[in-house]
Enzyme design. Structure first.
Site, short mmCIF file in Angstrom:
data_model
loop_
_atom_site.label_atom_id
_atom_site.label_comp_id
_atom_site.label_asym_id
_atom_site.label_seq_id
_atom_site.Cartn_x
_atom_site.Cartn_y
_atom_site.Cartn_z
N ASP A 124 35.04 70.15 14.58
CA ASP A 124 36.30 70.73 15.07
C ASP A 124 37.48 70.07 14.35
O ASP A 124 37.62 68.84 14.35
CB ASP A 124 36.41 70.50 16.59
CG ASP A 124 37.57 71.28 17.21
OD1 ASP A 124 37.31 72.05 18.15
OD2 ASP A 124 38.72 71.10 16.77
N ASP A 177 38.72 77.10 13.90
CA ASP A 177 38.60 75.71 13.42
C ASP A 177 37.38 74.96 13.92
O ASP A 177 37.34 73.75 13.83
CB ASP A 177 39.89 74.93 13.75
CG ASP A 177 39.87 74.35 15.14
OD1 ASP A 177 39.30 74.98 16.05
OD2 ASP A 177 40.41 73.25 15.32
N GLU A 178 36.38 75.67 14.43
CA GLU A 178 35.19 74.94 14.88
C GLU A 178 33.90 75.68 14.57
O GLU A 178 33.88 76.91 14.53
CB GLU A 178 35.27 74.63 16.38
CG GLU A 178 35.38 75.83 17.22
CD GLU A 178 35.39 75.55 18.72
OE1 GLU A 178 34.58 74.75 19.20
OE2 GLU A 178 36.20 76.19 19.39
P1 TTP Z 1 41.92 73.60 19.08
O1 TTP Z 1 40.75 73.14 18.28
O2 TTP Z 1 41.72 73.78 20.55
O3 TTP Z 1 43.14 72.59 18.91
P2 TTP Z 1 43.62 71.79 17.64
O4 TTP Z 1 42.70 71.94 16.49
O5 TTP Z 1 45.05 72.17 17.36
O6 TTP Z 1 43.64 70.29 18.13
P3 TTP Z 1 42.39 69.34 18.43
O7 TTP Z 1 41.14 70.13 18.15
O8 TTP Z 1 42.57 68.17 17.52
O9 TTP Z 1 42.52 68.96 19.87
O10 TTP Z 1 42.44 74.97 18.51
C1 TTP Z 1 42.43 75.29 17.12
C2 TTP Z 1 43.68 76.07 16.75
O11 TTP Z 1 43.77 77.24 17.56
C3 TTP Z 1 44.97 75.31 16.98
O12 TTP Z 1 45.33 74.50 15.88
C4 TTP Z 1 45.95 76.42 17.24
C5 TTP Z 1 45.13 77.54 17.85
N1 TTP Z 1 45.38 77.57 19.32
C6 TTP Z 1 46.35 78.43 19.80
O13 TTP Z 1 46.98 79.17 19.03
N2 TTP Z 1 46.61 78.43 21.15
C7 TTP Z 1 45.93 77.63 22.04
O14 TTP Z 1 46.20 77.66 23.25
C8 TTP Z 1 44.92 76.75 21.52
C9 TTP Z 1 44.17 75.83 22.45
C10 TTP Z 1 44.67 76.77 20.16
MG MG Z 2 40.64 71.69 16.71
#
Ligand code: TTP
Ligand code: MG
Length: 364
Positions: free
Chosen positions: A14, A112-113
């Site tokens: 992730d 992103d995962e």
């Molecule tokens: P996440 O993997 O949940 O968050 P992140 O990568 O920004 O942070 P981390 O994993 O380090 O905690 O989500 C991936 C992307 O998805 C994030 O960069 C932006 C998008 N996203 C949104 O647009 N709205 C949201 O509510 C969430 C949770 C994510």
């Molecule tokens: Mg993330």
């Protein structure tokens, strides 16, 4: 490290603060600053919500899905940027192409995962080394960091990737799964949201160990048959396979040369031939594509993938060729190394037929 033959080894990767990390890599002046990404941010006065923010901004309490105006109250010195989805989609595609190279059992679950089943590595020690290698590769080629969880099931791998964010690596061997999960809040289990969590608290269930040990009949009387799955997850049991869902995600072809070659004309000819083959298969399926990806492997197995995503879907054979050759030229001009393998693939499909049906339906 203890290891039973039947244990699977799953990686969950992730990206860290994904959209914000991409913006920080594009503009290094933003590094170390509280960067907040959201639709229509207008320096903090906009009406949108926060998509994500850098870890520096998280220290102020800013979170995803929070109104931009609230984020501004918490962090007035934050740098508010609009969402540039095209750019993030491109980086995502590059990252996923890197990950895909490490296992045939690969599953992207969001922008992103992704999960990888790397049971083929034989033990968790090798898997943990591979996780390090993947982290390095993503950082070296895309200049962003990620966190990785390594565990015997998807649910534990996912919880593990989140455990030491950012830039973390958490390995949970089969014998440590219960110890790892037990002290956590039940809300850490993916799928247990705020509502379920508060219903569980009503039963005196707060920690994952409480859920794992709870009388299953009582749990069923409250949650129905969903209770069985919930309790299983609490013990780390999750038999779901790692596999790509839905339709075919890409059409591609690679060629490995018998000996490494620096002959650009020869490689260009190969690319043209590959592109013609890909186009034939695209037409057979009646698909249109958005993304062209080139994979290149140099002497010494250094592999790079680069993608270009178009604004609109197309089925033009010339566009595949032109883009593939352009990407190849860019790579070779920078790297100037003999080539061992060249590959092209297209993805981001839209079905020509289904588009037509929708239009017909519209006129019915
Ligand atoms: P996440 O993997 O949940 O968050 P992140 O990568 O920004 O942070 P981390 O994993 O380090 O905690 O989500 C991936 C992307 O998805 C994030 O960069 C932006 C998008 N996203 C949104 O647009 N709205 C949201 O509510 C969430 C949770 C994510
Ligand atoms: Mg993330």
């Amino acid at each position: 490290m203890p290891y039973r033959q039947k244990d699977r080894i799953i990686l969950h990767v992730d990206m860290d603060s994904f959209y914000a990390s991409v913006e920080m890599r594009e503009n290094p002046k933003l590094k170390g600053k509280p960067v907040i990404i959201g639709a229509d941010p207008k320096s903090g006065t906009g009406r949108g919500v926060v998509s994500t923010c850098s870890y520096e901004a998280r220290k102020f309490g800013v979170r995803s899905a929070m109104p931009v105006t609230k984020a501004y109250m918490l962090c007035p010195d934050g740098i508010f940027l609009p969402v540039n989805m095209r750019l993030y989609a491109l980086v995502s595609e590059n990252v996923m192409n890197i990950l895909r190279e490490y296992s045939d059992k690969f599953q992207q679950v969001s922008v992103d995962e992704a999960y990888l089943d790397v049971t083929y590595l034989g033990n968790f020690y090798n898997a943990s080394n591979l996780a390090k290698e993947i982290k390095d590769k993503i950082r070296n080629t895309e200049n962003i960091t990620c966190s990785v969880g390594v565990a015997p099931s998807k649910v534990v791998a996912k919880i593990a990737s989140d455990f030491q964010k950012p830039n973390g690596l958490t390995v949970v061997t089969p014998d440590k799964v219960r110890d790892f999960l037990n002290p956590m809040d039940v809300g850490k289990i993916p799928g247990i949201g705020k509502k379920t969590q508060s219903r569980l608290s009503g039963l005196g269930i707060f920690k994952i160990s409480d859920l794992a040990d709870y009388d299953i009949q009582k749990l069923i009387s409250v949650f129905g048959k969903h209770a069985v799955d919930m309790q299983k997850l609490a013990t780390g049991k999750d038999e779901r396979e790692v596999r790509e869902k839905g339709e075919r995600k890409s059409i591609g072809r690679e060629r490995t040369y018998p000996e490494d070659t620096a002959d650009e004309e020869r490689i260009t000819k190969t690319i043209e031939w590959i592109c013609e083959d890909i186009h034939k298969r695209l037409i057979e399926k009646d698909f249109r594509f958005r993304t062209v990806t080139v994979k290149i492997r140099y002497t010494g197995f250094i592999t790079k993938t680069r993608a270009v995503t178009l604004d609109h879907c197309t089925d033009s054979p010339d566009i595949i060729k032109d883009l593939a050759i352009k990407i190849f030229r860019n790579l070779i001009d920078t790297d100037k190394k003999p080539v061992r393998l060249i590959g092209v693939s297209i993805s981001g499909f839209e079905s020509g037929r289904s588009r037509q049906t929708r239009i017909e339906e519209f006129f019915r």
